[in-house]
Structures are given as structure tokens and as C-alpha cells.
Motif scaffolding. Structure first.
Motif, PDB file in Angstrom:
ATOM      1  N   GLY A 190       5.049  44.134 -16.166  1.00  0.00           N
ATOM      2  CA  GLY A 190       3.873  43.281 -16.054  1.00  0.00           C
ATOM      3  C   GLY A 190       2.676  44.002 -15.475  1.00  0.00           C
ATOM      4  N   VAL A 191       2.924  44.856 -14.478  1.00  0.00           N
ATOM      5  CA  VAL A 191       1.828  45.625 -13.879  1.00  0.00           C
ATOM      6  C   VAL A 191       1.272  46.629 -14.883  1.00  0.00           C
ATOM      7  N   ALA A 192       2.158  47.235 -15.673  1.00  0.00           N
ATOM      8  CA  ALA A 192       1.713  48.232 -16.652  1.00  0.00           C
ATOM      9  C   ALA A 192       0.798  47.621 -17.701  1.00  0.00           C
ATOM     10  N   PHE A 193       1.052  46.372 -18.095  1.00  0.00           N
ATOM     11  CA  PHE A 193       0.244  45.714 -19.113  1.00  0.00           C
ATOM     12  C   PHE A 193      -0.775  44.753 -18.521  1.00  0.00           C
ATOM     13  N   ALA A 194      -0.932  44.774 -17.205  1.00  0.00           N
ATOM     14  CA  ALA A 194      -1.883  43.865 -16.558  1.00  0.00           C
ATOM     15  C   ALA A 194      -3.312  44.281 -16.879  1.00  0.00           C
ATOM     16  N   PRO A 195      -4.218  43.324 -17.002  1.00  0.00           N
ATOM     17  CA  PRO A 195      -5.625  43.647 -17.255  1.00  0.00           C
ATOM     18  C   PRO A 195      -6.261  44.267 -16.029  1.00  0.00           C
ATOM     19  N   PRO A 196      -7.428  44.901 -16.172  1.00  0.00           N
ATOM     20  CA  PRO A 196      -8.116  45.482 -15.016  1.00  0.00           C
ATOM     21  C   PRO A 196      -8.397  44.428 -13.950  1.00  0.00           C
ATOM     22  N   GLY A 197      -8.068  44.769 -12.716  1.00  0.00           N
ATOM     23  CA  GLY A 197      -8.310  43.847 -11.622  1.00  0.00           C
ATOM     24  C   GLY A 197      -7.196  42.867 -11.364  1.00  0.00           C
ATOM     25  N   ALA A 198      -6.148  42.861 -12.205  1.00  0.00           N
ATOM     26  CA  ALA A 198      -5.042  41.918 -12.025  1.00  0.00           C
ATOM     27  C   ALA A 198      -3.725  42.615 -11.719  1.00  0.00           C
ATOM     28  N   GLY A 199      -3.749  43.935 -11.572  1.00  0.00           N
ATOM     29  CA  GLY A 199      -2.523  44.678 -11.309  1.00  0.00           C
ATOM     30  C   GLY A 199      -1.869  44.278  -9.997  1.00  0.00           C
ATOM     31  N   LEU A 200      -2.675  44.147  -8.932  1.00  0.00           N
ATOM     32  CA  LEU A 200      -2.134  43.769  -7.627  1.00  0.00           C
ATOM     33  C   LEU A 200      -1.561  42.358  -7.657  1.00  0.00           C
ATOM     34  N   LEU A 201      -2.287  41.434  -8.294  1.00  0.00           N
ATOM     35  CA  LEU A 201      -1.797  40.062  -8.395  1.00  0.00           C
ATOM     36  C   LEU A 201      -0.498  39.999  -9.191  1.00  0.00           C
ATOM     37  N   SER A 202      -0.422  40.756 -10.265  1.00  0.00           N
ATOM     38  CA  SER A 202       0.785  40.773 -11.074  1.00  0.00           C
ATOM     39  C   SER A 202       1.957  41.336 -10.275  1.00  0.00           C
ATOM     40  N   ALA A 203       1.691  42.370  -9.463  1.00  0.00           N
ATOM     41  CA  ALA A 203       2.746  42.958  -8.635  1.00  0.00           C
ATOM     42  C   ALA A 203       3.216  41.983  -7.568  1.00  0.00           C
ATOM     43  N   LEU A 204       2.272  41.282  -6.931  1.00  0.00           N
ATOM     44  CA  LEU A 204       2.639  40.302  -5.909  1.00  0.00           C
ATOM     45  C   LEU A 204       3.400  39.134  -6.518  1.00  0.00           C
ATOM     46  N   HIS A 205       2.977  38.719  -7.707  1.00  0.00           N
ATOM     47  CA  HIS A 205       3.637  37.605  -8.382  1.00  0.00           C
ATOM     48  C   HIS A 205       5.085  37.963  -8.725  1.00  0.00           C
ATOM     49  N   GLY A 206       5.254  39.057  -9.437  1.00  0.00           N
ATOM     50  CA  GLY A 206       6.604  39.454  -9.838  1.00  0.00           C
ATOM     51  C   GLY A 206       7.457  39.904  -8.666  1.00  0.00           C
TER      52      GLY A 206
END
Length: 289
Positions: free
Chosen positions: A100-116
Motif C-alpha cells: 500500500g505504501v509503495a502504491f500510495a499517492p504523493p503525500g499519503a505514504g505516511l497515512l497508508s503506513a499508519l493505517h496498515g
């Protein structure tokens, strides 16, 4: 000293309180992480990807299931199988989070990491808490910390709802406004959509020409026309979007601004004439995060 509780009585008291505390944490995790069910998952549930997607959707409810199983099962579950299952779930969760982090849009990588990561931590830690008597002191502490951290993330997700509403009304300053998600584009219909782990974009734009999606867009019908603001989960505020017409994935016409209902908030009403509607307060422009 017969009036003092025996060792078994103390264990019953401690584990009883622990189960109640775990149930409260499991309810927080469920409320903070659960997502609306995508009906397309049901139609593809026979495929491997569909089954995996349904399992990910159900993951926020698993801590509550584990708590109920731990309290209701008459026979003890083998700690060996619990640990094997915990390792397997941790491996799957980490892989899906990294994906999810690898395919996350710019600016959403941290949120995706925290979510997962938070969801994986919640599932594994709550599973380990099913057999507290067979855990070592260190493992028990780590499981408790895992449940606590994931619960804190769930609390942040829930507290984002009043933060979004407060900031939207502050920016609009009495003018008509509406809130929508940009990627995928849809109007926010309920407060449930404004939770931290729901109100952010998951569309990367890596396979099309749009290139950029905002987490959420506030549209305000001001005196000088419509103005658009991007929601920043990192700073918990709306920031002005300059030149909204330049984006290929349009931020315009996502929703139709309306006056907020009173509801005890003492919202002033204005005529439909644009000149009579106050404009939004000035906010500094930053790069959306």
C-alpha cells in the motif's frame, strides 16, 4: 487471614478487568478503522484477490472477535497455534502495508503506513492477548503496547471528524460550503466519511495523466466566487488551493455548497445574492500533505 483473596481469586479479578479493557480497545479499533463495504468485493469474493480484499475489510473487527472468543471459549486454545497464527497474520499485514505504501499517492505514504501498520498491530496484539497466562512477561507487555498504540491511532481517526467540521465552518465563516473526497471523487454524505482513516486519498494517479489527488476538498461559495481548500491530515486544517482549474482531475463541481444547518451552532443565514454572502477567511497556502 481468610478474608484476603487467594491467588486464583486475584487472577480472576486481573484477567476479568483485562478482558473488559480489551473489549473497550477492540470497540475503538473497530470504530476507527472499519471502512464501508465495497459491493464489488462481494461479486469477486470467489477469487483470491476478492477473498483477500474481504479479509482486509473484516480485519478491524477481528480484535473484537478475538476478545469474544477468549471470553466465551470453555477450552483453552493452544498457545503454539496462537503464536503460529500471529506470525502468519503479521507477515501478511506487513506485506500488504508495504504494498500500500509503495502504491500510495504523493503525500499519503505516511497515512497508508499508519493505517496498515496500526491495523496489523491491532490484529496480532489482540490475538496474542487471547492466551495471557502462557505469554512471557515481555511478550505480554508487547501485546498490551500493541493494542494501546492501535487504539490511539483509532482515537486519532475518530477525533478527525470534529476537527474537519470545525475547520470547515471556520474557513467558510458562515458562507455556503460542502466537503467532498477528490480521489475517488464523491461527496461526503455522513460524518463516518470524515474519520482520519477514511478521509484521505488512496488513488495514486500513477497509471493515468492526472498526477495528483487531494485528500479532501472543501468548496466555499464566497463573495468572489467559489474557492477551494485541501484537507491536510498532518496539520488538521484546510489549505487554500490556488489555480484549481489547472488540475486534470478537477476539484471543481465535486459538490454543491449549502448553508450549514443551525443545530445549536448559531449559523447566520444570508440571501442567495453572491454579494451578500461573506467570503472565507484567508488561509496561507502550503503544499498539501
Amino acid at each position: 487471614m481468610g478474608f484476603l483473596p487467594s491467588q486464583s481469586d486475584w487472577e480472576t479479578i486481573v484477567f476479568g478487568k483485562t478482558k473488559h479493557l480489551l473489549a473497550a480497545f477492540a470497540a475503538l479499533i473497530l470504530a476507527g478503522f472499519i471502512q464501508p463495504l465495497d459491493t464489488s468485493l462481494v461479486s469477486t469474493s470467489s477469487t483470491v484477490i476478492g477473498v483477500l480484499a474481504l479479509a482486509v475489510w473484516f480485519a478491524p473487527a477481528s480484535p473484537m472477535v478475538f476478545v469474544c472468543l477468549g471470553a466465551g471459549l470453555k477450552t483453552t486454545v493452544s498457545p503454539v497455534w496462537i503464536r503460529v497464527l500471529a506470525v502468519a497474520l503479521c507477515g501478511v499485514g506487513v506485506c500488504l502495508t508495504l504494498l500500500g505504501v509503495a502504491f500510495a499517492p504523493p503525500g499519503a505514504g505516511l497515512l497508508s503506513a499508519l493505517h496498515g501498520g496500526g491495523l496489523t498491530l491491532a490484529v496480532v496484539a489482540s490475538l496474542l492477548c487471547m492466551t495471557p497466562k502462557w505469554l512471557s512477561a515481555r511478550a505480554a507487555r508487547l501485546a498490551a503496547v500493541g493494542v494501546g498504540l492501535s487504539s490511539l491511532l483509532a482515537i486519532w481517526s475518530l477525533l478527525s471528524v470534529p476537527a474537519v467540521l470545525f475547520q470547515a465552518r471556520a474557513v467558510a465563516a458562515g458562507a455556503p460550503y460542502c466537503i467532498a473526497q477528490h480521489g475517488p471523487s464523491r461527496k461526503v454524505e455522513t460524518l463516518w466519511d470524515l474519520r482520519g482513516f477514511s478521509f484521505y486519498t488512496r488513488v495514486s494517479g500513477s497509471k493515468d495523466s492526472s498526477g495528483w489527488y487531494f485528500h479532501g476538498v472543501l468548496t466555499v461559495e464566497g463573495a468572489a466566487g467559489r474557492q477551494y481548500f485541501n484537507w491536510s491530515p498532518r496539520h488538521l486544517r484546510f489549505d487554500r488551493i490556488e489555480h484549481p482549474d489547472r488540475f486534470i482531475a478537477s476539484v471543481q463541481n465535486l459538490c454543491s455548497p449549502k448553508l450549514a444547518q443551525g443545530g445549536g451552532m448559531n449559523v447566520r443565514r444570508y440571501s442567495s445574492a453572491r454579494s451578500a454572502v461573506p467570503g472565507p477567511r484567508p488561509f496561507r497556502v502550503v503544499v498539501p500533505s
